[in-house]
Enzyme design. Structure first.
Site, PDB file in Angstrom:
ATOM      1  N   ASP A   7      86.912  60.795  71.815  1.00 28.12           N
ATOM      2  CA  ASP A   7      87.371  59.927  71.892  1.00 28.12           C
ATOM      3  C   ASP A   7      85.757  59.390  73.371  1.00 28.12           C
ATOM      4  O   ASP A   7      86.351  60.246  74.597  1.00 28.12           O
ATOM      5  CB  ASP A   7      88.151  58.165  72.445  1.00 28.12           C
ATOM      6  CG  ASP A   7      88.313  57.340  73.073  1.00 28.12           C
ATOM      7  OD1 ASP A   7      86.321  56.878  73.029  1.00 28.12           O
ATOM      8  OD2 ASP A   7      88.964  56.497  73.438  1.00 28.12           O
ATOM      9  N   HIS A  25      89.057  56.512  69.171  1.00 28.49           N
ATOM     10  CA  HIS A  25      88.484  56.461  69.661  1.00 28.49           C
ATOM     11  C   HIS A  25      89.111  55.039  68.210  1.00 28.49           C
ATOM     12  O   HIS A  25      88.976  55.140  66.977  1.00 28.49           O
ATOM     13  CB  HIS A  25      87.778  55.259  69.720  1.00 28.49           C
ATOM     14  CG  HIS A  25      87.431  53.866  70.722  1.00 28.49           C
ATOM     15  ND1 HIS A  25      88.059  54.080  72.040  1.00 28.49           N
ATOM     16  CD2 HIS A  25      86.984  52.794  70.325  1.00 28.49           C
ATOM     17  CE1 HIS A  25      87.658  52.427  72.544  1.00 28.49           C
ATOM     18  NE2 HIS A  25      87.951  52.257  71.162  1.00 28.49           N
ATOM     19  N   SER A  37      90.990  49.704  74.209  1.00 29.65           N
ATOM     20  CA  SER A  37      89.404  49.506  75.081  1.00 29.65           C
ATOM     21  C   SER A  37      88.914  49.038  75.160  1.00 29.65           C
ATOM     22  O   SER A  37      89.116  48.541  76.710  1.00 29.65           O
ATOM     23  CB  SER A  37      89.194  49.843  73.367  1.00 29.65           C
ATOM     24  OG  SER A  37      87.049  49.805  73.048  1.00 29.65           O
TER      25      SER A  37
END
Length: 309
Positions: free
Chosen positions: A248, A278, A153
């Site tokens: 996501d 995610h 991320s």
């Protein structure tokens, strides 16, 4: 179809009325993220050594070593959390898992967080940490020629940026970059931001929350150090594994970054876990596909960091 285990997690969070991150202060969001790991993460795998380190500039690091006395390949790892939450402890299990799976040392980087330290503090810390690990590799029993960078991320964003920054500085590139559902375009224009913007853990509201604290000025969104997809040149960068999740908001910009790297002539592998959300790779206590993703990342790192015959 959303993975049934991921759906069960989302339903449980709704049932227990877990407050969305965008409704919390950064301090409370950090505390909740840290506490939630006990539900979603397995027991920490054993490694041969865990050691606290610090760069010359004061960035805290944590070194994980698997068994073996030879100079080890090393992954410099940047944790996720929107540049606002997350730390060495939230990603302790994942770093151990990657160390074991890859047969490599892992150095986890505790870069400064926003809003106390807004952009580009995290970038500066991650570039400095990578340089420090390379410079200290011999003293740490590591092989500087087999140094990879990676992250999930926000950490995937930082890993991508580190590679571009080192290239532009004329320095040797890492041997590989592991980009797990990376944020690559702060403008949030990709279709998955609309299709997956609500209901799948990371929401459009939380993305705006993180971005407003890390990048308080909209003009910063187009800076390549915030949005590596917008860099003028994606050539001469390390081999990459880009991993995304189907449910996501960041899915499409991860694929777009993989495509940009490929179009510029780099070696890239792209893999989307179509039924996942995610953040899933840290949740291997409750998501079977998280264990598979860790194994894939470990196998890819092991191959990427093995010297050519």
């Amino acid at each position: 179809m959303l993975d049934p285990q991921a759906r069960a997690l989302i339903e449980l969070m709704v049932q227990r009325q877990v407050p969305p991150v965008h409704t919390l202060s950064p301090a409370d969001a950090r505390r909740m993220y840290l506490e939630r790991r006990f539900y979603t993460q397995p027991e920490p795998p054993a490694v041969a050594e865990v050691r606290a380190l610090q760069t010359d500039g004061g960035v805290p690091l944590r070194l994980y070593r698997p068994a073996g006395n030879a100079a080890l390949p090393v992954l410099v790892y940047f944790h996720g959390g929107g540049w606002v939450i997350g730390d060495l402890d939230t990603h302790d299990v994942l770093c151990r898992q990657l160390s074991v799976a890859a047969g490599a040392a892992v150095v986890s980087v505790d870069y400064r967080l926003a809003p106390e330290h807004a952009f580009p503090a995290a970038v500066d810390d991650c570039v400095a940490a990578t340089r420090w690990v390379r410079a200290q590799a011999a003293a740490l029993g590591l092989d500087p020629a087999r140094l990879a960078v990676g992250g999930d991320s926000a950490g995937g964003n930082l890993a991508a940026v580190v590679c571009i920054a080192l290239r532009d500085a004329g320095e040797a590139q890492p041997a590989a970059q592991l980009l797990i559902y990376p944020a690559t375009d702060q403008r949030a224009l990709a279709p998955s931001h609309t299709a997956n913007g609500q209901g799948y853990l990371l929401t459009s509201d939380s993305i705006r929350y993180y971005r407003s604290r890390y990048l308080p000025e909209p003009l910063q969104w187009s800076d390549w150090r915030a949005s590596p997809l917008l860099a003028a040149d994606h050539s001469r960068l390390p081999p990459a594994l880009v991993l995304t999740a189907g449910y996501d908001p960041l899915r499409d910009e991860g694929r777009q970054y993989a495509d940009a790297l490929s179009a510029a002539g780099n070696r890239v592998q792209y893999l989307c876990f179509e039924r996942q959300v995610h953040g899933f790779i840290t949740m291997s206590r409750i998501l079977d596909e998280a264990r598979t993703a860790v194994a894939v990342c470990g196998a890819w790192l092991r191959d990427a960091l093995t010297p050519a015959a």
